[in-house]
Design an enzyme around this catalytic site. Sequence first.
Site, PDB file in Angstrom:
ATOM      1  CG  ASP A  95      -2.031  -1.134   1.430  1.00 28.78           C
ATOM      2  OD1 ASP A  95      -1.584  -2.290   0.974  1.00 28.78           O
ATOM      3  OD2 ASP A  95      -2.732  -1.083   1.371  1.00 28.78           O
ATOM      4  CE  LYS A 158      -5.137   2.276   2.712  1.00 24.73           C
ATOM      5  NZ  LYS A 158      -4.101   1.520   3.164  1.00 24.73           N
ATOM      6  CE  LYS A 188      -6.494  -0.847   3.226  1.00 23.76           C
ATOM      7  NZ  LYS A 188      -5.429  -1.626   2.896  1.00 23.76           N
TER       8      LYS A 188
END
Length: 235
Positions: A95, A158, A188
């Site tokens: 991430d 995300k 996400k």
Amino acid sequence: MPTLTAPDTALARRVDHTLLKPETTTADIEAHIAEAVELGAFSVCVSPSFLPLSIPADADLAVAVVVGFPSGKHTTAVKTAEALEAVGRGADEIDMVIDIGAAKAGRFDLVEADIASVRRAIPAPGVLKVIIESAALADDEIVGACRAAVAAGADFVKTSTGFHPAGGATVHAVRLMKQTVGDAAEVKASGGIRTLADALAMIDAGATRLGLSGTRAILAEAAGASPAPSTPDSY
């Protein structure tokens, strides 16, 4: 809003069970992994300094780590090296945080190049999620950042680190992100998702993965149980 037929499993398999507090200890991580396994989460998301993790051999649990976290102001070379080391030490998913200032300045060429370099450090089937810090961006900047992420080969966009003062995930941002990436990437949602209603609203808006620190409380609410007390977390 969608109805999940088996919230203790279907919802749990959308969750990156997250622990990113700076004061986190190895003992905290061990307890966090055990809780993720118990709850049936998809992954644990932790800081890279804790790698490699001791995951039970029979556990269906992925390992996600953050890169360029939380500011995104690391150089591309540092982010790339951080991702390469993390994958080599057992990370399944990365991430990464974009350079938010580059997005604010409209330099999406720089955002794309940054992401693409990290992407090259993650061999298949490794997963790359790109944190755009949506609460700090205007709508056109969210769209530009998402397009850059897709062009660079990201698997997910995300919303948030959970540490920015502008806030975390919103239904509006998730919906806009999904509209932008379409089927080219997944979304996400993370940051400030504290109730079952929050979680289901993000899924309804297009999120297929959720970054949660209060996973137990949300799953207990989904199952109609009384959740155990939890400590508030910024994530």
